[in-house]
Design a protein around this motif. Structure first.
Motif, PDB file in Angstrom:
ATOM      1  N   LYS A   6       0.824  -1.211   0.000  1.00 53.43           N
ATOM      2  CA  LYS A   6       0.000   0.000   0.000  1.00 53.43           C
ATOM      3  C   LYS A   6       0.852   1.253   0.000  1.00 53.43           C
ATOM      4  O   LYS A   6       2.004   1.254   0.411  1.00 53.43           O
ATOM      5  N   ILE A   8       0.974   4.984   1.518  1.00 47.18           N
ATOM      6  CA  ILE A   8       0.461   5.783   2.638  1.00 47.18           C
ATOM      7  C   ILE A   8       0.916   7.225   2.424  1.00 47.18           C
ATOM      8  O   ILE A   8       2.116   7.518   2.488  1.00 47.18           O
ATOM      9  N   ARG A   9      -0.027   8.086   2.147  1.00 51.50           N
ATOM     10  CA  ARG A   9       0.272   9.507   1.941  1.00 51.50           C
ATOM     11  C   ARG A   9       0.488  10.193   3.295  1.00 51.50           C
ATOM     12  O   ARG A   9      -0.042   9.756   4.321  1.00 51.50           O
ATOM     13  N   GLY A  12      -2.463  10.909   5.454  1.00 54.60           N
ATOM     14  CA  GLY A  12      -3.183   9.790   6.043  1.00 54.60           C
ATOM     15  C   GLY A  12      -3.949   8.935   5.043  1.00 54.60           C
ATOM     16  O   GLY A  12      -4.418   7.855   5.380  1.00 54.60           O
ATOM     17  N   GLU A  14      -4.681   6.227   2.330  1.00 56.08           N
ATOM     18  CA  GLU A  14      -4.019   4.970   1.985  1.00 56.08           C
ATOM     19  C   GLU A  14      -4.644   4.399   0.722  1.00 56.08           C
ATOM     20  O   GLU A  14      -5.851   4.461   0.536  1.00 56.08           O
ATOM     21  N   ASN A  61       4.731  12.199   8.130  1.00 54.36           N
ATOM     22  CA  ASN A  61       3.732  11.168   7.851  1.00 54.36           C
ATOM     23  C   ASN A  61       3.498  10.415   9.167  1.00 54.36           C
ATOM     24  O   ASN A  61       4.305   9.566   9.547  1.00 54.36           O
ATOM     25  N   ALA A  63       1.416   8.033  10.214  1.00 53.44           N
ATOM     26  CA  ALA A  63       1.270   6.573  10.158  1.00 53.44           C
ATOM     27  C   ALA A  63       2.619   5.915   9.895  1.00 53.44           C
ATOM     28  O   ALA A  63       2.975   4.918  10.535  1.00 53.44           O
ATOM     29  N   ALA A  64       3.385   6.449   8.958  1.00 50.66           N
ATOM     30  CA  ALA A  64       4.706   5.893   8.655  1.00 50.66           C
ATOM     31  C   ALA A  64       5.664   6.087   9.826  1.00 50.66           C
ATOM     32  O   ALA A  64       6.489   5.217  10.117  1.00 50.66           O
ATOM     33  N   ASP A  81       5.308  10.781   1.528  1.00 47.06           N
ATOM     34  CA  ASP A  81       4.553   9.561   1.242  1.00 47.06           C
ATOM     35  C   ASP A  81       5.487   8.354   1.285  1.00 47.06           C
ATOM     36  O   ASP A  81       6.690   8.486   1.035  1.00 47.06           O
TER      37      ASP A  81
END
Length: 94
Positions: A6, A8-9, A12, A14, A61, A63-64, A81
């Motif tokens: 995936k 992931i930008r 947020g 995806e 980012n 999430a990352a 990203d």
């Protein structure tokens, strides 16, 4: 475990990716001139990040960053990203 692929930008968002992608395509997807690879905590997946994210002052980012901190245990932030793929997508055969 089903392989995860995936995008992931930093905002947020995806997007699920299908099948392995050439590294040139990954660089284009995330706007990177060069990639850095981070092994994730599950030891199955890697995160491909823009090697120049800090220099380009890309947005953090979240999430990352969480994935990176879970894998490395250090408070470093990931910028821009990223793409998550199974390490086997790019591992060389012996």
């Amino acid at each position: 475990m089903k392989p995860i692929r995936k995008l992931i930008r930093a905002d947020g968002a995806e997007t699920e990716l299908h099948g392995p992608h050439a590294l040139q395509d990954v660089r284009q997807m995330i706007g990177a001139d060069a990639l850095d690879t981070v092994s994730l905590a599950d030891r199955v997946h890697v995160m491909l990040v823009d090697d120049g994210g800090i220099r380009k002052n890309l947005p953090v980012n979240p999430a990352a960053t969480r994935l990176y901190q879970d894998a490395r245990g250090v408070p470093h932030q990931i910028r821009g990203d990223v793409v998550i793929v199974p390490d086997s997508d790019y591992a060389r055969e012996a």
